[in-house]
Structure formats: structure tokens, C-alpha cells
Design a protein around this motif. Structure first.
Motif, short mmCIF file in Angstrom:
data_model
loop_
_atom_site.label_atom_id
_atom_site.label_comp_id
_atom_site.label_asym_id
_atom_site.label_seq_id
_atom_site.Cartn_x
_atom_site.Cartn_y
_atom_site.Cartn_z
N PHE A 46 18.95 -8.53 3.13
CA PHE A 46 18.79 -8.33 4.57
C PHE A 46 17.56 -7.50 4.89
CE2 PHE A 46 23.35 -9.50 4.57
CZ PHE A 46 23.22 -10.64 5.35
N SER A 47 17.21 -6.53 4.02
CA SER A 47 16.00 -5.73 4.24
C SER A 47 14.77 -6.62 4.14
CB SER A 47 15.90 -4.61 3.21
OG SER A 47 16.97 -3.73 3.36
N THR A 48 14.72 -7.46 3.11
CA THR A 48 13.59 -8.38 2.93
C THR A 48 13.52 -9.35 4.10
OG1 THR A 48 13.87 -8.21 0.56
CG2 THR A 48 12.55 -10.05 1.36
N PHE A 49 14.65 -9.88 4.53
CA PHE A 49 14.70 -10.81 5.65
C PHE A 49 14.21 -10.13 6.93
CE2 PHE A 49 15.92 -14.47 7.95
CZ PHE A 49 16.46 -14.03 9.13
N ALA A 50 14.62 -8.89 7.15
CA ALA A 50 14.20 -8.16 8.35
C ALA A 50 12.69 -7.93 8.35
CB ALA A 50 14.94 -6.83 8.45
N THR A 87 -3.01 -6.78 2.37
CA THR A 87 -2.72 -5.88 3.48
C THR A 87 -3.09 -6.59 4.78
OG1 THR A 87 -4.92 -4.89 3.39
CG2 THR A 87 -3.18 -3.81 2.12
N ARG A 88 -2.49 -6.12 5.86
CA ARG A 88 -2.78 -6.71 7.17
C ARG A 88 -3.10 -5.59 8.15
NH1 ARG A 88 2.38 -10.83 7.26
NH2 ARG A 88 1.62 -12.12 5.56
N LEU A 89 -4.07 -5.82 8.97
CA LEU A 89 -4.44 -4.88 10.01
C LEU A 89 -3.70 -5.29 11.28
CD1 LEU A 89 -6.48 -2.54 9.97
CD2 LEU A 89 -8.16 -4.10 10.93
N VAL A 90 -2.86 -4.41 11.80
CA VAL A 90 -1.99 -4.74 12.93
C VAL A 90 -2.24 -3.75 14.06
CG1 VAL A 90 0.42 -4.99 13.67
CG2 VAL A 90 -0.24 -5.61 11.34
N ALA A 91 -2.38 -4.25 15.29
CA ALA A 91 -2.57 -3.38 16.46
C ALA A 91 -1.33 -2.53 16.65
CB ALA A 91 -2.84 -4.22 17.70
N ASN A 92 -1.52 -1.23 16.88
CA ASN A 92 -0.36 -0.37 17.08
C ASN A 92 -0.35 0.31 18.43
OD1 ASN A 92 -2.28 1.61 16.74
ND2 ASN A 92 -1.25 2.68 15.10
N LYS A 93 -1.25 -0.11 19.33
CA LYS A 93 -1.25 0.40 20.70
C LYS A 93 -1.29 -0.79 21.65
CE LYS A 93 -3.61 4.75 19.86
NZ LYS A 93 -4.78 5.58 20.18
N VAL A 133 -2.32 -0.30 8.96
CA VAL A 133 -2.44 -1.21 7.83
C VAL A 133 -1.05 -1.43 7.26
CG1 VAL A 133 -3.44 -1.57 5.54
CG2 VAL A 133 -4.77 -0.41 7.33
N VAL A 134 -0.64 -2.69 7.14
CA VAL A 134 0.67 -3.05 6.62
C VAL A 134 0.47 -3.71 5.26
CG1 VAL A 134 2.71 -4.48 6.98
CG2 VAL A 134 1.60 -3.38 8.93
N ARG A 135 1.14 -3.20 4.28
CA ARG A 135 1.04 -3.76 2.92
C ARG A 135 2.00 -4.94 2.79
NH1 ARG A 135 -1.99 -3.35 -0.97
NH2 ARG A 135 -1.31 -3.39 -3.12
N VAL A 136 1.51 -6.05 2.24
CA VAL A 136 2.32 -7.25 2.03
C VAL A 136 2.70 -7.32 0.56
CG1 VAL A 136 2.35 -9.75 2.22
CG2 VAL A 136 1.06 -8.40 3.87
N ARG A 137 3.95 -7.58 0.31
CA ARG A 137 4.43 -7.65 -1.09
C ARG A 137 4.13 -8.99 -1.70
NH1 ARG A 137 8.96 -3.61 -1.83
NH2 ARG A 137 8.98 -2.56 0.15
#
Length: 168
Positions: free
Chosen positions: A10-14, A101-107, A164-168
Motif C-alpha cells: 500500500f505504501s508503494t501504491f500510494a 530524480t524528478r523536479l517538482v513544483a512545490n509552490k 527534488v523527488v527521488r524515483v526508485r
């Protein structure tokens, strides 16, 4: 053991669902013989012309893709949002899914700046993207900015406006 497996599942799915729900930053431009496409008030040739989408803006798409309906694209050009006929709209998507990694807007209303004027004040704002939008998975660190590179040009975004979001 079953509880641990269920938690991991469920954590991976979320996490996957959260990333899939994020928007992808796509710029658009005209691909017509006359160099522009009309942006209309509704997805129909009968819609009032609100503005035009031109071929390129510094080698980049001039508008931002907001959605699609049949043969029509909902686009934002400057402060105007309307519909352009898909056949004449080209796209440049900033996210390919290939990076670690992904660059994601946080504002909310995160500005993205045109040209590569990093280190200068008063950067020209190319567009803004909504919070949670995936901006890029390849980027360069340049002081207080990240640089996003296309085949034609560069865009800049302040590090303080993204995460920055790390992708597994």
C-alpha cells in the motif's frame, strides 16, 4: 509477515498513485503553414478567436497545455486560456520518465523563467505551473537556480520553488 507485505504494497501504491496524479509540464506551439493557430473560446471552429498561438518563443513552445477534448487542446497563452485545433499544435514535454530524480513544483503558481539569465535580477517569466507539476527529470544545478535545457534554449527555475523527488 503479511502485515509487513501489506504495508509495503500500500505504501508503494500510494507513492506511485501520487506521482501519477501529478501534472506534466508541456509547452505547445503552432505547427501550421502560416505560423500560428487560433485559440478559441470553445472547442469548435465556431468559437470566438481569443488570441493566437505562434510557432516558437525563443525556440520553445509559446503556450502551456492545460487539457484535451477530442481533436482540441486546451491551451494557455499568457493570461488567456482557450482551445486550439490539435492537428496544428506541436508539443514539448518536460518530463520523460527516464531520470532517477524528478523536479517538482512545490509552490502554487511556480514561475519558470525564459532564457538563461541566471544570476541576474528581473528574469523574464516564461510561464507559471501549478503546485505538484512535474517539471523535468533532467536538469543542471546553477547556483540558486536549476536550468532546464531543450534542443533550442534554456529555462530557469529557482531552487526555492521546487523540490527534488527521488524515483526508485
Amino acid at each position: 509477515m503479511k502485515k509487513i507485505f501489506a504495508f509495503l504494497f500500500f505504501s508503494t501504491f500510494a507513492i506511485a498513485s501520487t506521482l501519477q496524479a501529478q501534472n506534466i509540464f508541456t509547452v505547445v506551439y503552432a505547427e501550421s503553414d502560416d505560423g500560428f493557430v487560433n485559440v478559441r473560446s470553445q472547442p469548435s471552429n465556431k468559437g470566438r478567436v481569443l488570441t493566437k498561438l505562434n510557432q516558437f518563443y525563443h525556440g520553445l513552445g509559446e503556450g502551456v497545455l492545460c487539457g484535451e477534448k477530442g481533436n482540441w487542446c486546451k491551451v494557455r497563452v499568457g493570461n488567456v486560456t482557450g482551445w486550439a485545433y490539435s492537428k496544428y499544435v506541436g508539443r514539448q514535454t518536460w518530463f520523460t520518465g527516464q531520470g532517477r530524480t524528478r523536479l517538482v513544483a512545490n509552490k502554487t503558481n511556480t514561475p519558470i523563467y525564459g532564457e538563461d539569465y541566471t544570476g541576474e535580477r528581473g528574469l523574464p517569466v516564461f510561464t507559471t505551473v501549478s503546485k505538484g507539476t512535474i517539471i523535468a527529470d533532467t536538469y543542471e544545478d546553477n547556483g540558486e537556480y536549476y536550468i532546464l535545457t531543450t534542443a533550442h534554449d534554456n529555462l530557469s527555475i529557482r531552487k526555492s520553488d521546487v523540490r527534488v523527488v527521488r524515483v526508485r
